[in-house]
Enzyme design. Sequence first.
Site, short mmCIF file in Angstrom:
data_model
loop_
_atom_site.label_atom_id
_atom_site.label_comp_id
_atom_site.label_asym_id
_atom_site.label_seq_id
_atom_site.Cartn_x
_atom_site.Cartn_y
_atom_site.Cartn_z
N CYS A 123 64.30 -11.62 -13.35
CA CYS A 123 64.39 -12.06 -11.96
C CYS A 123 65.82 -12.52 -11.61
O CYS A 123 66.74 -11.74 -11.64
CB CYS A 123 63.35 -13.15 -11.72
SG CYS A 123 63.14 -13.64 -10.00
N HIS A 124 65.99 -13.80 -11.30
CA HIS A 124 67.32 -14.35 -10.99
C HIS A 124 68.07 -14.83 -12.23
O HIS A 124 69.21 -15.27 -12.13
CB HIS A 124 67.19 -15.52 -10.01
CG HIS A 124 66.81 -15.12 -8.62
ND1 HIS A 124 65.56 -14.63 -8.30
CD2 HIS A 124 67.51 -15.12 -7.46
CE1 HIS A 124 65.51 -14.37 -7.00
NE2 HIS A 124 66.68 -14.65 -6.48
N CYS A 282 38.25 -23.81 -20.96
CA CYS A 282 38.12 -24.80 -19.90
C CYS A 282 36.69 -24.83 -19.34
O CYS A 282 35.75 -25.14 -20.06
CB CYS A 282 39.15 -24.50 -18.81
SG CYS A 282 39.35 -25.79 -17.57
N HIS A 283 36.52 -24.49 -18.06
CA HIS A 283 35.19 -24.47 -17.43
C HIS A 283 34.48 -23.14 -17.63
O HIS A 283 33.34 -22.99 -17.18
CB HIS A 283 35.32 -24.76 -15.93
CG HIS A 283 35.60 -26.19 -15.61
ND1 HIS A 283 36.80 -26.78 -15.91
CD2 HIS A 283 34.85 -27.14 -14.99
CE1 HIS A 283 36.79 -28.05 -15.50
NE2 HIS A 283 35.62 -28.30 -14.94
#
Length: 357
Positions: A123-124, A282-283
């Site tokens: 990217c940058h 997680c969930h």
Amino acid sequence: MANSGSPKKVLMLCGDYMEDAEAMVPFQALQAYGLSVDAVCPGKKSGDICRTAIHQGSPHQTYSESRGHNFSLNATFDEIDSSTYDGLIIPGGRAPEYLSINESVLDLVKHFVKSEKPIASICHGQLILAAADVVKGRKVTAYPTVGPMLVAAGAHWVEPETMASCSVDGNIITGAAYDGHAEYINHFIKALGGTVTGSNKRILFLCGDYMEDYEVLVPFQSIQALECHVDAICPNKSADASSYDGLVIPGGRAPEYLALDQDVIKLVRHFMDAGKPIASICHGQQILSAAGVLKGKKCTAYPAVKLNVVLGGGTWLEPDPIDRCFTDGNLVTGAAWPGHPQFVSQFMSLLGIRVCF
């Protein structure tokens, strides 16, 4: 899963408002493959945070930017010995704008180039390469707006056909944006001397609205980088479960309602009955509980999901610390995204995938 022995060491150059995914995905993916990754930022020490920014494409002339996460550094910039590292990662975002005027940063980059060690910049991040004067005569791509500066620095500009485009020239690997992480990370692994065995698996991700962003993006791109085919589906979208080798269930809020969908339940039961690897975090274990596949299984999850696990017949394993993950038979479970390195590594083991150096 990685080979045993001394791990490769990678340095990641961070800064405030670096792009969120461009920091976290390589950081956790490389650890999952068995590499040691140190994240540093000039002027900060181990345990400090860098704030990230989330960049997304928009119909306007530029991208949108919103606040991301607090990224925890695990090493101190002023204490590192660059000669001990095998490669360098430079995320994009806004951070490279000011890192590119830091002489210590530029000296660090020049060391890696002179030593012919792999540098992966996205990217940058290529602003730093241009400022360090290391792109002359090199084929380099980047986010399109960085192109003019790379041309001015003497690079052979490679126009990105898509935001997933990457370019390799010698020890310098460049990418346009996080869309291309799979190819970008794969090139970096190979530049470090790594090979992937047991690849070409087909993996299915069970998705839904408001799933946790890291918990889908990091495993998704980490597995893609291992030369696997990865599909993401949500209910009412067709998928032939029998054609896949493994299933990943991200967390977040999505599992609450996905657990009510009978097609989802059937899908999960198919993978469990077939003994195919399942990784849930997680969930996501709310879905496993609703599908009745936790009976007799040792399982962890986000602490608030303990009741679902217990009522579903699972043996609760306390997630202490929160990055702890477990494997029981064909099932890998994790508590939250800080555990991605273990989570992805254990899933790789079940799939028979290895990164060897």
